[in-house]
Design a protein around this motif. Sequence first.
Motif, PDB file in Angstrom:
ATOM      1  N   VAL A 163      32.196  53.154  36.997  1.00  0.00           N
ATOM      2  CA  VAL A 163      31.111  51.995  37.792  1.00  0.00           C
ATOM      3  C   VAL A 163      30.691  53.378  38.974  1.00  0.00           C
ATOM      4  N   LEU A 164      29.187  52.733  39.196  1.00  0.00           N
ATOM      5  CA  LEU A 164      29.177  53.320  40.694  1.00  0.00           C
ATOM      6  C   LEU A 164      28.126  52.457  41.233  1.00  0.00           C
ATOM      7  N   LEU A 165      28.271  51.956  42.306  1.00  0.00           N
ATOM      8  CA  LEU A 165      28.175  50.687  43.235  1.00  0.00           C
ATOM      9  C   LEU A 165      27.576  51.371  44.903  1.00  0.00           C
ATOM     10  N   GLU A 166      26.172  50.676  44.665  1.00  0.00           N
ATOM     11  CA  GLU A 166      25.027  51.360  45.447  1.00  0.00           C
ATOM     12  C   GLU A 166      24.902  49.987  46.474  1.00  0.00           C
ATOM     13  N   ASN A 167      25.289  50.489  48.178  1.00  0.00           N
ATOM     14  CA  ASN A 167      25.099  49.172  49.190  1.00  0.00           C
ATOM     15  C   ASN A 167      25.894  48.304  49.621  1.00  0.00           C
ATOM     16  N   ILE A 168      27.733  48.687  49.149  1.00  0.00           N
ATOM     17  CA  ILE A 168      28.543  47.928  49.189  1.00  0.00           C
ATOM     18  C   ILE A 168      29.717  48.586  50.556  1.00  0.00           C
ATOM     19  N   SER A 169      30.386  47.330  51.534  1.00  0.00           N
ATOM     20  CA  SER A 169      30.538  48.172  52.541  1.00  0.00           C
ATOM     21  C   SER A 169      31.840  48.480  51.654  1.00  0.00           C
ATOM     22  N   ALA A 170      33.220  49.470  52.630  1.00  0.00           N
ATOM     23  CA  ALA A 170      34.655  49.262  52.319  1.00  0.00           C
ATOM     24  C   ALA A 170      35.062  47.678  51.740  1.00  0.00           C
ATOM     25  N   GLY A 171      35.502  47.597  52.847  1.00  0.00           N
ATOM     26  CA  GLY A 171      35.477  45.598  52.643  1.00  0.00           C
ATOM     27  C   GLY A 171      35.354  44.758  51.612  1.00  0.00           C
ATOM     28  N   GLN A 172      33.829  44.540  51.075  1.00  0.00           N
ATOM     29  CA  GLN A 172      33.786  43.735  49.915  1.00  0.00           C
ATOM     30  C   GLN A 172      33.735  45.001  48.878  1.00  0.00           C
ATOM     31  N   MET A 173      34.262  46.167  48.668  1.00  0.00           N
ATOM     32  CA  MET A 173      34.555  47.444  47.924  1.00  0.00           C
ATOM     33  C   MET A 173      35.900  47.178  47.016  1.00  0.00           C
ATOM     34  N   ALA A 174      36.554  46.549  48.507  1.00  0.00           N
ATOM     35  CA  ALA A 174      38.529  46.476  47.717  1.00  0.00           C
ATOM     36  C   ALA A 174      38.453  45.213  47.523  1.00  0.00           C
ATOM     37  N   GLU A 175      37.948  44.094  48.021  1.00  0.00           N
ATOM     38  CA  GLU A 175      38.026  42.625  47.900  1.00  0.00           C
ATOM     39  C   GLU A 175      37.758  42.792  46.152  1.00  0.00           C
ATOM     40  N   LYS A 176      35.978  43.481  46.211  1.00  0.00           N
ATOM     41  CA  LYS A 176      35.376  43.038  44.544  1.00  0.00           C
ATOM     42  C   LYS A 176      36.422  43.822  43.136  1.00  0.00           C
ATOM     43  N   VAL A 177      37.145  44.955  43.848  1.00  0.00           N
ATOM     44  CA  VAL A 177      37.526  45.930  43.064  1.00  0.00           C
ATOM     45  C   VAL A 177      39.371  45.217  42.165  1.00  0.00           C
ATOM     46  N   GLU A 178      39.194  44.436  43.220  1.00  0.00           N
ATOM     47  CA  GLU A 178      41.082  43.812  43.141  1.00  0.00           C
ATOM     48  C   GLU A 178      40.518  42.565  42.363  1.00  0.00           C
ATOM     49  N   LYS A 179      39.988  41.743  42.755  1.00  0.00           N
ATOM     50  CA  LYS A 179      39.324  40.635  41.206  1.00  0.00           C
ATOM     51  C   LYS A 179      39.440  40.995  40.350  1.00  0.00           C
ATOM     52  N   LEU A 180      38.195  41.970  40.214  1.00  0.00           N
ATOM     53  CA  LEU A 180      38.057  42.724  38.520  1.00  0.00           C
ATOM     54  C   LEU A 180      39.830  43.182  37.911  1.00  0.00           C
ATOM     55  N   ARG A 181      40.135  43.760  38.565  1.00  0.00           N
ATOM     56  CA  ARG A 181      41.580  43.650  38.203  1.00  0.00           C
ATOM     57  C   ARG A 181      42.151  42.984  37.497  1.00  0.00           C
ATOM     58  N   THR A 182      42.137  41.457  38.568  1.00  0.00           N
ATOM     59  CA  THR A 182      42.739  39.986  38.210  1.00  0.00           C
ATOM     60  C   THR A 182      42.946  39.235  37.268  1.00  0.00           C
ATOM     61  N   ILE A 183      41.437  39.614  37.309  1.00  0.00           N
ATOM     62  CA  ILE A 183      40.226  39.147  35.833  1.00  0.00           C
ATOM     63  C   ILE A 183      40.585  39.501  34.846  1.00  0.00           C
ATOM     64  N   ILE A 184      41.110  40.721  34.680  1.00  0.00           N
ATOM     65  CA  ILE A 184      41.382  41.775  33.558  1.00  0.00           C
ATOM     66  C   ILE A 184      42.627  41.576  33.400  1.00  0.00           C
ATOM     67  N   GLU A 185      43.406  41.166  33.817  1.00  0.00           N
ATOM     68  CA  GLU A 185      45.063  41.358  34.098  1.00  0.00           C
ATOM     69  C   GLU A 185      45.208  39.510  33.426  1.00  0.00           C
ATOM     70  N   ASN A 186      44.375  38.686  33.967  1.00  0.00           N
ATOM     71  CA  ASN A 186      44.766  36.901  33.248  1.00  0.00           C
ATOM     72  C   ASN A 186      43.737  36.961  32.659  1.00  0.00           C
ATOM     73  N   THR A 187      43.916  38.247  31.264  1.00  0.00           N
ATOM     74  CA  THR A 187      42.850  37.872  29.841  1.00  0.00           C
ATOM     75  C   THR A 187      43.005  37.797  28.704  1.00  0.00           C
ATOM     76  N   ARG A 188      43.261  37.281  28.475  1.00  0.00           N
ATOM     77  CA  ARG A 188      44.790  36.866  26.309  1.00  0.00           C
ATOM     78  C   ARG A 188      43.056  37.297  26.181  1.00  0.00           C
ATOM     79  N   ILE A 189      43.196  37.976  24.676  1.00  0.00           N
ATOM     80  CA  ILE A 189      42.351  38.735  23.969  1.00  0.00           C
ATOM     81  C   ILE A 189      43.359  38.341  22.495  1.00  0.00           C
ATOM     82  N   PRO A 190      42.585  37.482  22.050  1.00  0.00           N
ATOM     83  CA  PRO A 190      43.298  37.135  20.271  1.00  0.00           C
ATOM     84  C   PRO A 190      43.127  38.004  19.579  1.00  0.00           C
ATOM     85  N   TYR A 191      44.261  38.164  18.521  1.00  0.00           N
ATOM     86  CA  TYR A 191      43.663  38.771  17.378  1.00  0.00           C
ATOM     87  C   TYR A 191      45.023  38.763  16.794  1.00  0.00           C
ATOM     88  N   GLN A 192      44.576  37.846  15.423  1.00  0.00           N
ATOM     89  CA  GLN A 192      45.368  37.468  14.303  1.00  0.00           C
ATOM     90  C   GLN A 192      46.177  36.890  14.381  1.00  0.00           C
TER      91      GLN A 192
END
Length: 538
Positions: free
Chosen positions: A454-483
């Motif tokens: 992923v290439l992000l444009e025009n984002i500060s270091a603080g915003q970047m850290a917060e946004k990426v950590e939030k992405l990691r948390t969302i994926i961790e809390n996602t349940r993917i059903p299969y059979q």
Amino acid sequence: MYYSSDFAVGKINSYCYFRIKNCLLELIKEMKSMLNIFVWIMIFSTVVSIILMIYAVATYNSERSFFLIFSCICTFLYSFGYLLEIISPTIEAAFMGVRVQKMGSPFIVLLNYLFMRDVYGEKRFGTKGYCILFALPVFNLFTAQAFPWIRLHYTHIEYFWDGLIANCQGTLGPVGILAIAYHFVLAFLTILRILKHLKNESGLLRYQNLCLLASVLIPLFVNIYHTLSYDYLRIDLNPFAVAVGQSLLLYSVRKQNLLHVVPLARAQVIESMTDAFIVCSRDFSFLDANQAAKQLLPELNSLLPGESMGKLKQIKNEAELYLEKNGEKRFYKITKTDILQNSKNSGVCILLHDITDKERQLKKLYNKATFDSLMHIYTRAAFFDLAQFMLTPDKVRIYSYTLLMIDLDHFKNVNDTYGHPCGDIVLETIAVIVKGHFFENDIVGRYGGEEIAVLLENISAGQMAEKVEKLRTIIENTRIPYQGNDLNITVSIGMAYFPAGKSQPLENMIERADSALYKAKNSGRNRVYLYEEKGREV
């Protein structure tokens, strides 16, 4: 006053050429005091035939004008000869006018028939064919000139004078009757050709065909009337009718560009085209269109030549056109061709070619080359191209950039445990989450295997850290059903941040983000690392 040709047989020879000069002088003298309207009509007919003859010669650059030139010459001889006849004071002078007429009249209908064939693009005859067609008119010419020694065209000539008009009435012989029948056959064949083309035409082409039809019918009806009339004092209106017919041809040639811009021969091909074909004037006013164009743009059906149309103004500066047709959006390529006449722009031909299927195919090929078929994000090659386009020198001086490398933790176990179909569902689900988490102008692509860049444009270091950590948390809390199973997937993320003016080449940015990802994975996974000389966890 009445004279029979039997009293003048011996005199005709001696007067033949001597009287032509006298007749011309008498014509000039008579024109000054002539009050007879019929004479003026014949003068008008002669002038019209001269004008048409001159114009036909002037347009000889068009091969269709070949037979028209000779037809106009014959029409002139016919009209001028009859003018000499009706003002002649003696039978000798009147018959000299008849001789001049018969130099042109045997060929007019045949030449017009051949001209019509050229207009409609029909194949020309060979030498043998022309010899057959001209055999009777040529024989008719000689038998008419050889009277009274040979009485095959005329058997008898009578001269009438009523004080205003002189008139030679001839009793037709076998060749004269055969010549009239031949003229009627040729006129009938000409009419059939015009009707055949008139049936399927519209607009300017239909108007042209109507003019051509009138140019044949008017002389034909007058000729039928004159042939069936038994009045010895009847005035022969055939020269005038022929001149009117030729005037209609002149109108089509001059005003409707019969010989140049819209040849009827090519119109058949244009009308049968599936592409929309429109003819406009230089200022893009409507002139004509084929049936395909009228179906595509129904407003063309109500337009008359010379009227303006808003859609044509739009087409003027466009290369493509998008239209709704039967509830479906269609794409048309616009091709414009100037119509050059005597090195001047006389109009524009517009061709609208449906490229909808081609555009769809190109779009499929583009999507296939640009987007990953499983994860529906950019392919590796497309990611590199777009990233290079984003990282221009002007932009890196004023914008900061962040490169992320995202890797799914223990993804091999998912494939080994649940199979590759399950792994595909996991990859697709994570890609949707990542793509939806960032802005539309950020670039998300499949770097390889289960790795996402992923290439992000025009984002500060603080915003970047917060946004990426939030992405990691969302994926961790996602349940993917299969059979019947709920899969819990985590990701490790490596980040490389570059403030404005400190951006590196893309390869260096990827190398740093990949180094941070390696540290995140070696530190226990499911975490985010920022690249530094000494990497640190966010």
